[in-house]
Write an enzyme that holds these catalytic residues in place. Sequence first.
Site, short mmCIF file in Angstrom:
data_model
loop_
_atom_site.label_atom_id
_atom_site.label_comp_id
_atom_site.label_asym_id
_atom_site.label_seq_id
_atom_site.Cartn_x
_atom_site.Cartn_y
_atom_site.Cartn_z
N HIS A 185 62.68 -5.44 24.90
CA HIS A 185 62.46 -4.62 26.09
C HIS A 185 62.53 -5.49 27.34
CE1 HIS A 185 60.50 -1.48 23.34
NE2 HIS A 185 61.74 -1.13 23.64
N GLU A 188 59.55 -6.99 29.48
CA GLU A 188 58.47 -7.69 28.77
C GLU A 188 58.72 -9.20 28.81
OE1 GLU A 188 58.21 -5.42 25.10
OE2 GLU A 188 58.02 -3.55 26.23
N HIS A 315 56.51 -8.19 21.89
CA HIS A 315 56.55 -7.20 22.98
C HIS A 315 55.32 -7.40 23.85
CE1 HIS A 315 59.65 -4.25 21.45
NE2 HIS A 315 59.48 -5.02 20.39
N GLU A 388 52.25 -7.03 20.22
CA GLU A 388 52.18 -6.55 21.61
C GLU A 388 51.21 -7.46 22.34
OE1 GLU A 388 53.63 -3.98 23.25
OE2 GLU A 388 54.22 -2.49 21.76
C1 CXA Z 1 56.22 -0.37 18.70
C2 CXA Z 1 56.88 -1.50 18.26
C3 CXA Z 1 57.43 -1.53 16.98
C4 CXA Z 1 57.33 -0.43 16.16
C5 CXA Z 1 56.68 0.69 16.62
C6 CXA Z 1 56.12 0.72 17.88
C7 CXA Z 1 55.59 -0.33 20.05
C8 CXA Z 1 56.52 -0.60 21.20
C9 CXA Z 1 57.60 0.46 21.23
O1 CXA Z 1 57.28 1.62 21.55
O2 CXA Z 1 58.75 0.12 20.96
N1 CXA Z 1 55.73 -0.53 22.41
S1 CXA Z 1 56.37 -1.06 23.82
N2 CXA Z 1 56.56 -2.63 23.78
O3 CXA Z 1 55.43 -0.77 24.87
O4 CXA Z 1 57.65 -0.42 23.98
ZN ZN Z 2 58.39 -3.45 23.97
#
Ligand code: CXA
Ligand code: ZN
Length: 436
Positions: A185, A188, A315, A388
């Site tokens: 992302h 991030e 992330h 995260e």
């Molecule tokens: C996530 C990451 C991996 C698997 C399921 C969920 C959370 C992630 C996302 O939604 O892709 N959160 S985030 N970094 O805020 O986008």
């Molecule tokens: Zn993310």
Amino acid sequence: MSRKRRGLVAAALGVCLTMVLPLNTVTAQPNTNSSPQRTVFEVTADSPEARTRVARTGVDVLGANGPTLTVIAEARQQWALRATGLPLKDLGDADAQLAALGKADFTDRAGGVDPQDFPSGYTGYHNFQETVAELNKTVSDHANLVKLSSLGKSYEGRDLWALKISDNPGADENEPEVLFTCNQHAREHLTVEMCLRIIKKYTDGYATNPTIKNLVDSREIWVVPSVNPDGAEYDIASGSFRAWRKNRQPSNGTDPNRNWGFKWGCCGGSSGSPSSETYRGPSAFSAPETQRVRDFVNSRVVGGAQQIKTHIDFHTYSELILWPYGYTTADTAPGLDANEANAFATLGRRMAATNGYTPEQSSDLYVTDGSVNDWMWAQHKIWSYTFEMYPKSSSGTSGFYPRDTQIEPQTARNDSAVELFLTYSDCVPRITGRTC
Ligand code: CXA
Ligand code: ZN
Ligand code: CA
Ligand code: CA
């Protein structure tokens, strides 16, 4: 998500477990670009089902702190958000918050223009060019320990760099391989710093730290600091942060973490609308970036055996450790039995005990389909986690933009988890007393 906010609304806030970096107090600025008005909301959603309902409205979910989600909703999404019937708190204009984080001074010392750098207070972060320079420096400092290769190009033609760290890095030795990926992302940015820290620690530390030497000698560690360099550069290109999430494919980007090819688009955990922040793309692996990483991982099947045993995708934000599956709220599913689920949870909890993050199956947060972790596990039986990172909660968009003074403490915070992860990468079930 509990939050602190600039002066005006501070009194309206609930508990806040973490510090929030001080924002400059500024008055809301007009939305100078042509993007639709974006408003930050805090939504109380105290079950995975409720949180999945929120995600399905198409709003941009920024973070989660227990039952509280922070989201950005465009005007046209606010009806859907209100229709969930969940308690909402309006926290104001997202773009004004972003503008308040600062504006880069693009004038460099030579009086030229460096159109891709971070605003003041953030210059410790590595933009793409600085990341590449860091990788090249590692190669020249530690030629005996690393090998740099490109997995191919992003949509806009940037290289997706992978650094391999091991003894005899030029040889494909019979050692468990471990993959770290960062920056799927765009916004991030702290995750790029996490990958760079892993690189630094396991190269600079080799000569003096016996634990590091043992791990490097007995593993082959692959680090990809930016899986989405186009998005990351776009996020900083105007001088102010854009809170951009997706890649830069036309017309409005694809969410790489909904584009992976296991149960792609199956379960309401992604969107088919190109304007959505969780747009899954027109087909699985339609994003060049996920294709390149997929092809690399597929190429590590040698003699019928996948060499990569474990994977962490970094992330931000919310301070969570997540594991598969994301597409279903069931704890077990075809291809994931109770012993495996127990091993995922046990290693996840052990790592979380070292960094204070909250460990959970990713669908306990909300349902997603097409995430990297589900594909890595389902396709290759790679023990694949998402971290995260910091902060746990935030006043809206600023959660993606901790000041650069947080880079050191918040990446160092994961040193022990990464070491534990590398240690068990020869056999994850070992953590539950089972064999491989
Ligand atoms: C996530 C990451 C991996 C698997 C399921 C969920 C959370 C992630 C996302 O939604 O892709 N959160 S985030 N970094 O805020 O986008
Ligand atoms: Zn993310
Ligand atoms: Ca080796
Ligand atoms: Ca090997």
